[in-house]
Design a protein around this motif. Sequence first.
Motif, PDB file in Angstrom:
ATOM      1  N   PHE A  59      29.842  29.032 -13.211  1.00  0.00           N
ATOM      2  CA  PHE A  59      30.376  30.183 -12.470  1.00  0.00           C
ATOM      3  C   PHE A  59      29.786  30.156 -11.067  1.00  0.00           C
ATOM      4  N   GLY A  60      30.642  29.820 -10.075  1.00  0.00           N
ATOM      5  CA  GLY A  60      30.177  29.865  -8.697  1.00  0.00           C
ATOM      6  C   GLY A  60      29.116  28.808  -8.408  1.00  0.00           C
ATOM      7  N   PRO A  61      28.069  29.239  -7.636  1.00  0.00           N
ATOM      8  CA  PRO A  61      27.786  30.571  -7.123  1.00  0.00           C
ATOM      9  C   PRO A  61      28.945  31.127  -6.285  1.00  0.00           C
ATOM     10  N   GLY A  62      29.176  32.442  -6.421  1.00  0.00           N
ATOM     11  CA  GLY A  62      30.344  33.052  -5.823  1.00  0.00           C
ATOM     12  C   GLY A  62      30.410  32.972  -4.317  1.00  0.00           C
ATOM     13  N   ASP A  63      29.249  32.917  -3.635  1.00  0.00           N
ATOM     14  CA  ASP A  63      29.295  32.830  -2.174  1.00  0.00           C
ATOM     15  C   ASP A  63      29.663  31.433  -1.697  1.00  0.00           C
ATOM     16  N   GLU A  64      29.571  30.445  -2.599  1.00  0.00           N
ATOM     17  CA  GLU A  64      29.947  29.066  -2.269  1.00  0.00           C
ATOM     18  C   GLU A  64      31.306  28.694  -2.853  1.00  0.00           C
ATOM     19  N   PHE A  65      31.572  29.177  -4.053  1.00  0.00           N
ATOM     20  CA  PHE A  65      32.835  28.897  -4.745  1.00  0.00           C
ATOM     21  C   PHE A  65      33.426  30.228  -5.192  1.00  0.00           C
ATOM     22  N   PRO A  66      34.231  30.852  -4.343  1.00  0.00           N
ATOM     23  CA  PRO A  66      34.717  32.218  -4.631  1.00  0.00           C
ATOM     24  C   PRO A  66      35.489  32.292  -5.941  1.00  0.00           C
TER      25      PRO A  66
END
Length: 305
Positions: free
Chosen positions: A35-42
Amino acid sequence: MDYKKTPGWLDWHADPCKPRFQLPPGSVDAHCHVFGPGDEFPFSQERKYTPCDAGKNQLFALRDQLGFDKNVIVQATCHGTDNGALLDALGHSEGRARGVVTVKRGISDGELQSMHAAGVRGVRFNFVRRLVNVTPRDELMEIAARIAPLGWHVVIYFEAQDLPGLWDIFTAVHDDVATTVVVDHMGRPDVSQPVEGPEFGLFLKLMREHPNICSKVSCPERLSVVGPPALNGEQHAYGDVVPFARRIVETFPDRVLWGTDWPHPNLKNHMPDDGLLVDFIPHIARTPELQRKLLVDNPTRLYWS
């Protein structure tokens, strides 16, 4: 990007125990996610849940802690058809990971070839309506036909009560496209019903009549009614799942896989200790030969041959 986790979301176990069961050399965790990280892989705008971050570094640390040699990373529904986090993890695995992606019918042959070079070996279709919008049959068949020449397989995720209505779709992929079909988590049987009952019997019939269908005997923590070990330590973790998984392992020893399902998305009542999940394995694969097939031979043949 600032994401707010789904209310009640349980994060992965930060300190899993060291398993007592020693995995055979070359063992593969054949079902896990990033999962993500969301700031790198939205995360996808169309997702039906927002998870915690659980990236490649945490996954590979868990691999080493538990004693696995390799991983098969399965695309998480929260990322939709953007497989960037998965492909990034494959690229940093030093050849020790393979991938199962989610794609749409508009994907180009060049993109498929690029994914193959990166280590992708399958496409997943999710039929659990509370998690995704289900792929139409014609789209599934089209994608299955396009990936078959690459040697990829189809992964399907569904719940046991839905199998009668999905039977024709799944058998068409097997019969018409002639590719391997891998079922996630034994088709999610209701383990409060008898192992000899009609619902689980239908799943066994599916496997018995279609020799290219395989099953992951994973996720006892999702299926169990009794849950993790009692506080006195006398009850084995997820013991009510054992007869179902054992039946599949002993009936179809060359067509079974096992995985942690880390980081265990959408669990509501408890977060499993991944070390205890590994200790579940010898209860369902009771001999060294069955353990080697489940953990080494079968996933290696499917993903690394």
